[in-house]
Design an enzyme around this catalytic site. Structure first.
Site, PDB file in Angstrom:
ATOM      1  N   GLY A  37       0.859  -1.190   0.000  1.00 58.25           N
ATOM      2  CA  GLY A  37       0.000   0.000   0.000  1.00 58.25           C
ATOM      3  C   GLY A  37       0.890   1.233   0.000  1.00 58.25           C
ATOM      4  O   GLY A  37       0.523   2.290   0.520  1.00 58.25           O
ATOM      5  N   LEU A  42      -1.162   6.680   4.465  1.00 54.40           N
ATOM      6  CA  LEU A  42      -0.432   6.309   5.687  1.00 54.40           C
ATOM      7  C   LEU A  42       1.048   6.092   5.378  1.00 54.40           C
ATOM      8  O   LEU A  42       1.920   6.539   6.116  1.00 54.40           O
ATOM      9  CB  LEU A  42      -1.030   5.025   6.286  1.00 54.40           C
ATOM     10  CG  LEU A  42      -0.361   4.557   7.569  1.00 54.40           C
ATOM     11  CD1 LEU A  42      -0.784   5.433   8.733  1.00 54.40           C
ATOM     12  CD2 LEU A  42      -0.684   3.107   7.872  1.00 54.40           C
ATOM     13  N   TYR A 152      -6.563  -7.486   3.664  1.00 53.69           N
ATOM     14  CA  TYR A 152      -5.587  -8.183   4.532  1.00 53.69           C
ATOM     15  C   TYR A 152      -5.553  -9.695   4.264  1.00 53.69           C
ATOM     16  O   TYR A 152      -4.467 -10.259   4.100  1.00 53.69           O
ATOM     17  CB  TYR A 152      -5.894  -7.986   6.024  1.00 53.69           C
ATOM     18  CG  TYR A 152      -5.716  -6.586   6.577  1.00 53.69           C
ATOM     19  CD1 TYR A 152      -5.056  -5.596   5.882  1.00 53.69           C
ATOM     20  CD2 TYR A 152      -6.210  -6.282   7.840  1.00 53.69           C
ATOM     21  CE1 TYR A 152      -4.922  -4.327   6.416  1.00 53.69           C
ATOM     22  CE2 TYR A 152      -6.074  -5.013   8.379  1.00 53.69           C
ATOM     23  CZ  TYR A 152      -5.434  -4.037   7.665  1.00 53.69           C
ATOM     24  OH  TYR A 152      -5.300  -2.785   8.199  1.00 53.69           O
ATOM     25  N   LYS A 176      -4.937  -0.740  11.987  1.00 48.42           N
ATOM     26  CA  LYS A 176      -6.349  -0.662  12.336  1.00 48.42           C
ATOM     27  C   LYS A 176      -7.133  -0.269  11.085  1.00 48.42           C
ATOM     28  O   LYS A 176      -6.537   0.313  10.172  1.00 48.42           O
ATOM     29  CB  LYS A 176      -6.577   0.366  13.431  1.00 48.42           C
ATOM     30  CG  LYS A 176      -6.411   1.813  12.920  1.00 48.42           C
ATOM     31  CD  LYS A 176      -6.936   2.843  13.861  1.00 48.42           C
ATOM     32  CE  LYS A 176      -6.986   4.183  13.185  1.00 48.42           C
ATOM     33  NZ  LYS A 176      -7.391   5.290  13.987  1.00 48.42           N
ATOM     34  N   HIS A 268      -7.785   3.060  20.507  1.00 48.09           N
ATOM     35  CA  HIS A 268      -6.808   3.920  21.182  1.00 48.09           C
ATOM     36  C   HIS A 268      -7.217   4.247  22.633  1.00 48.09           C
ATOM     37  O   HIS A 268      -6.438   4.080  23.565  1.00 48.09           O
ATOM     38  CB  HIS A 268      -6.646   5.238  20.425  1.00 48.09           C
ATOM     39  CG  HIS A 268      -6.266   5.066  18.986  1.00 48.09           C
ATOM     40  ND1 HIS A 268      -5.370   4.115  18.554  1.00 48.09           N
ATOM     41  CD2 HIS A 268      -6.657   5.719  17.866  1.00 48.09           C
ATOM     42  CE1 HIS A 268      -5.229   4.212  17.249  1.00 48.09           C
ATOM     43  NE2 HIS A 268      -5.999   5.164  16.803  1.00 48.09           N
ATOM     44  N   LYS A 371      -6.856  18.201  21.017  1.00 49.04           N
ATOM     45  CA  LYS A 371      -6.375  17.813  22.347  1.00 49.04           C
ATOM     46  C   LYS A 371      -6.388  16.299  22.468  1.00 49.04           C
ATOM     47  O   LYS A 371      -7.253  15.625  21.912  1.00 49.04           O
ATOM     48  CB  LYS A 371      -7.324  18.450  23.353  1.00 49.04           C
ATOM     49  CG  LYS A 371      -7.348  17.906  24.731  1.00 49.04           C
ATOM     50  CD  LYS A 371      -8.145  18.875  25.611  1.00 49.04           C
ATOM     51  CE  LYS A 371      -8.855  18.160  26.709  1.00 49.04           C
ATOM     52  NZ  LYS A 371      -9.613  18.998  27.593  1.00 49.04           N
ATOM     53  N   ASP A 424       4.350  21.459  36.666  1.00 47.05           N
ATOM     54  CA  ASP A 424       4.213  21.312  35.220  1.00 47.05           C
ATOM     55  C   ASP A 424       5.492  20.702  34.637  1.00 47.05           C
ATOM     56  O   ASP A 424       6.551  21.319  34.677  1.00 47.05           O
ATOM     57  CB  ASP A 424       3.950  22.705  34.623  1.00 47.05           C
ATOM     58  CG  ASP A 424       3.724  22.649  33.121  1.00 47.05           C
ATOM     59  OD1 ASP A 424       3.894  21.561  32.539  1.00 47.05           O
ATOM     60  OD2 ASP A 424       3.395  23.690  32.539  1.00 47.05           O
ATOM     61  N   LEU A 425       5.384  19.495  34.141  1.00 47.58           N
ATOM     62  CA  LEU A 425       6.523  18.882  33.462  1.00 47.58           C
ATOM     63  C   LEU A 425       6.266  18.952  31.965  1.00 47.58           C
ATOM     64  O   LEU A 425       5.558  18.112  31.402  1.00 47.58           O
ATOM     65  CB  LEU A 425       6.683  17.421  33.900  1.00 47.58           C
ATOM     66  CG  LEU A 425       7.723  16.595  33.141  1.00 47.58           C
ATOM     67  CD1 LEU A 425       9.119  17.183  33.294  1.00 47.58           C
ATOM     68  CD2 LEU A 425       7.735  15.155  33.621  1.00 47.58           C
TER      69      LEU A 425
HETATM   70  P1  NDP Z   1      -5.417   4.482   1.496  1.00 51.09           P
HETATM   71  O1  NDP Z   1      -6.859   4.611   1.173  1.00 51.09           O
HETATM   72  O2  NDP Z   1      -4.517   5.598   1.090  1.00 51.09           O
HETATM   73  O3  NDP Z   1      -4.952   3.108   0.864  1.00 51.09           O
HETATM   74  C1  NDP Z   1      -3.593   2.681   0.791  1.00 51.09           C
HETATM   75  C2  NDP Z   1      -3.366   2.040  -0.562  1.00 51.09           C
HETATM   76  O4  NDP Z   1      -4.161   0.865  -0.652  1.00 51.09           O
HETATM   77  C3  NDP Z   1      -3.811   2.909  -1.713  1.00 51.09           C
HETATM   78  O5  NDP Z   1      -2.768   3.759  -2.132  1.00 51.09           O
HETATM   79  C4  NDP Z   1      -4.206   1.918  -2.757  1.00 51.09           C
HETATM   80  O6  NDP Z   1      -3.027   1.543  -3.479  1.00 51.09           O
HETATM   81  C5  NDP Z   1      -4.651   0.710  -1.978  1.00 51.09           C
HETATM   82  N1  NDP Z   1      -6.123   0.646  -1.911  1.00 51.09           N
HETATM   83  C6  NDP Z   1      -6.978   1.627  -1.571  1.00 51.09           C
HETATM   84  N2  NDP Z   1      -8.241   1.175  -1.604  1.00 51.09           N
HETATM   85  C7  NDP Z   1      -8.186  -0.109  -1.978  1.00 51.09           C
HETATM   86  C8  NDP Z   1      -9.150  -1.127  -2.174  1.00 51.09           C
HETATM   87  N3  NDP Z   1     -10.455  -0.895  -1.990  1.00 51.09           N
HETATM   88  N4  NDP Z   1      -8.731  -2.347  -2.550  1.00 51.09           N
HETATM   89  C9  NDP Z   1      -7.423  -2.593  -2.714  1.00 51.09           C
HETATM   90  N5  NDP Z   1      -6.465  -1.662  -2.535  1.00 51.09           N
HETATM   91  C10 NDP Z   1      -6.833  -0.453  -2.161  1.00 51.09           C
HETATM   92  O7  NDP Z   1      -5.314   4.154   3.021  1.00 51.09           O
HETATM   93  P2  NDP Z   1      -4.340   4.754   4.120  1.00 51.09           P
HETATM   94  O8  NDP Z   1      -2.958   4.768   3.594  1.00 51.09           O
HETATM   95  O9  NDP Z   1      -4.907   5.996   4.622  1.00 51.09           O
HETATM   96  O10 NDP Z   1      -4.465   3.673   5.288  1.00 51.09           O
HETATM   97  C11 NDP Z   1      -3.984   2.363   5.184  1.00 51.09           C
HETATM   98  C12 NDP Z   1      -4.397   1.575   6.422  1.00 51.09           C
HETATM   99  O11 NDP Z   1      -3.903   2.236   7.571  1.00 51.09           O
HETATM  100  C13 NDP Z   1      -5.907   1.519   6.591  1.00 51.09           C
HETATM  101  O12 NDP Z   1      -6.221   0.287   7.190  1.00 51.09           O
HETATM  102  C14 NDP Z   1      -6.191   2.660   7.560  1.00 51.09           C
HETATM  103  O13 NDP Z   1      -7.341   2.443   8.307  1.00 51.09           O
HETATM  104  C15 NDP Z   1      -4.962   2.598   8.443  1.00 51.09           C
HETATM  105  N6  NDP Z   1      -4.617   3.868   9.077  1.00 51.09           N
HETATM  106  C16 NDP Z   1      -4.455   5.011   8.342  1.00 51.09           C
HETATM  107  C17 NDP Z   1      -4.093   6.187   8.954  1.00 51.09           C
HETATM  108  C18 NDP Z   1      -3.839   7.435   8.160  1.00 51.09           C
HETATM  109  O14 NDP Z   1      -3.497   8.447   8.766  1.00 51.09           O
HETATM  110  N7  NDP Z   1      -3.951   7.437   6.853  1.00 51.09           N
HETATM  111  C19 NDP Z   1      -3.919   6.260  10.425  1.00 51.09           C
HETATM  112  C20 NDP Z   1      -4.057   4.986  11.095  1.00 51.09           C
HETATM  113  C21 NDP Z   1      -4.400   3.854  10.421  1.00 51.09           C
HETATM  114  P3  NDP Z   1      -3.043   1.033  -4.981  1.00 51.09           P
HETATM  115  O15 NDP Z   1      -4.328   1.455  -5.617  1.00 51.09           O
HETATM  116  O16 NDP Z   1      -1.846   1.674  -5.572  1.00 51.09           O
HETATM  117  O17 NDP Z   1      -2.906  -0.437  -4.847  1.00 51.09           O
END
Ligand code: NDP
Length: 447
Positions: A37, A42, A152, A176, A268, A371, A424-425
């Protein structure tokens, strides 16, 4: 195992069967980190910057480590490097360091549900291992799933089929949300559990990597004066609060499926509650900490409807939040969505230490301020002789790095009156020049 604090900050499932230990547990030698991904949000905002910081601090050595990005998007190695560069060039990072690090990254494009891409990925990893002359048992493969949870199971199947390490460990890190409810979480657990042994699996909750969350254990169990106070006789209530001053900002599609309770509270904030409420673990071993947390969770009473408040932010002519006025103005959120973006929930722990003490968990998006803190409110002093209206004594642990203990003290001067003051730390002042690691750095180091 990282030097940072051990495996307890990533969750290991409780199990009644005895777990076979990993056979090969070398923690040195050739290391391949695969970010699945890699094209996503993320990966660029958190995963690669955390890896970069570990590299800068010498935890990842360029003569051992190689990083592979994997996703469907068809881009080159350099395209990926350019996408993430600006997220690395922050703070004191030197541009040469960034460039050196980026050279460790290679990108492989492929689908998540067919073998072709994963075979290619395996080939690239093997080439790296051969180049590093990995000896039997000395190579390590870490797969980080920065992907939507829907993929997954299939991705884990493909890793098992095509990318297993033949002469060292293979570990899988999942993000998550881990399922949507008990059934889906158990299903996911079983699907992944059929492919990998529990010691190979890491379910990340990045809150546990936060410096101040880590400090909870030390504060509670290394300070004698807290030990006799930390109970229903002295504590009036505990509040664990997360507020954001921005909305879903384009992530409404994901958020609407889960809502604030699944996104923030059940993972969390509940982890924080466990650390605040649990008994002293036998040791800092992950299993011992997990066992104490489980006991807390088992003592939580069913939540009463009248102790829950839910809400959703809507348009306000005066305050424009991000590019949206209201939650439902996000084009990815259905017009009639009633997904909560705010929740306040009282949990009650039915045990000797906490009976009668409300644990108030609050989380919300698009609120007036940002916060994240834990407030442990003490009861008023009985038999007050100073006519304090309310002593309002609390200890606050602010996750943006400060700990504050409010106290009553004598108002300076000739009169004998009291005033509220604070010990206050603030980490910025006290630990000037010390870099506080990002939660993800610690988590990745531990995995
Ligand atoms: P994205 O929606 O950006 O997905 C990550 C990558 O997965 C995409 O670039 C895409 O890559 C592929 N993707 C997206 N949707 C699908 C789909 N339906 N089927 C197959 N591949 C798909 O997600 P995030 O990066 O934001 O998050 C990734 C994981 O981390 C999630 O489980 C999210 O809940 C968790 N998370 C995210 C946070 C954040 O701040 N973004 C914070 C905490 C957790 P491609 O098309 O190139 O294959």
């Amino acid at each position: 195992m990282g030097s940072g604090g051990g495996q307890w900050i990533v969750e290991k499932r409780s199990s009644f069967r005895s777990e076979p230990l990993e056979v090969n547990v070398s923690e040195t030698g050739c290391l391949s980190i695969v970010v699945l991904g890699a094209s996503g949000d993320l990966a660029k905002k958190k995963t690669f910057p955390a890896l970069f910081n570990l590299y800068r601090q010498g935890f990842l050595q360029s003569n051992e480590v190689h990083i592979f990005g994997y996703a469907r998007t068809k881009i080159s190695d350099d395209d990926l490097r350019n996408r993430i560069r600006s997220y690395l060039e922050k703070g004191s990072a030197k541009s040469e360091e960034v460039s050196e690090f980026l050279q460790l990254i290679k990108y492989v494009s492929g689908s998540y549900d067919t073998e072709g891409g994963f075979r290619m990925l395996d080939k690239e990893i093997s080439l790296h291992e051969e180049f590093r002359n990995s000896t039997e048992g000395s190579s390590r493969r870490l797969f980080y799933l920065a992907l939507p949870p829907s993929v997954y199971p299939v991705v884990c199947r493909m890793i098992k089929l095509c990318c297993m390490n033949k002469c060292g460990w293979t570990r899988i890190v999942v993000e998550k949300p881990f399922g949507k409810d008990l059934d889906s979480a158990e299903k996911l657990s079983n699907q992944i559990g059929e492919l990998f042994e529990e010691p190979q699996l890491y379910r990340i909750d990045h809150y546990l990597g936060k410096e101040l969350v880590q400090n909870l254990l030390v504060l509670r169990f290394a300070n004698r004066f807290f030990l006799p106070l930390w109970n229903r006789d002295n504590i009036d209530n505990v509040q664990i609060v997360f507020r954001e001053d921005f909305g879903t900002e384009g992530r409404g599609g994901y958020f609407d499926e889960y809502g604030i309770i699944r996104d923030i509270i059940q993972n969390h904030l509940l982890q924080v509650l466990c650390l605040v409420a649990m008994e002293k673990p036998v040791s800092l071993k992950p299993e011992h900490i997990r066992d104490e947390k489980v006991k807390v969770l088992q003592s939580v009473m069913p939540i009463k409807d009248e102790e829950v408040v839910l809400g959703q932010y809507n348009g306000d002519e005066e305050v424009v939040l991000g590019q949206y006025h209201g939650y439902r103005d996000d084009s990815k959120v259905p017009d009639h969505s009633n997904t909560p973006t705010f929740a306040s929930i009282i949990l009650r722990i039915h045990n000797e230490r906490w009976e009668g003490v409300p644990f108030i968990l609050k989380a919300g998006k698009a609120l007036s301020s940002k916060k994240a803190d834990i407030r442990v409110q003490f009861k008023d002093v009985p038999g007050d002789i100073f006519n304090c209206m309310s002593s309002n004594h609390a200890i606050r642990i602010l996750l943006d790095h400060s700990i504050r203990k409010s106290m009553s003290v004598k108002q300076p001067g000739l009169e004998m009156s009291t005033v509220q003051s604070e010990l206050d730390l603030s980490y910025k002042q006290r630990y000037h020049g010390v870099t506080i690691p990002d939660a993800y750095e610690r988590l990745l180091l531990d995995t």
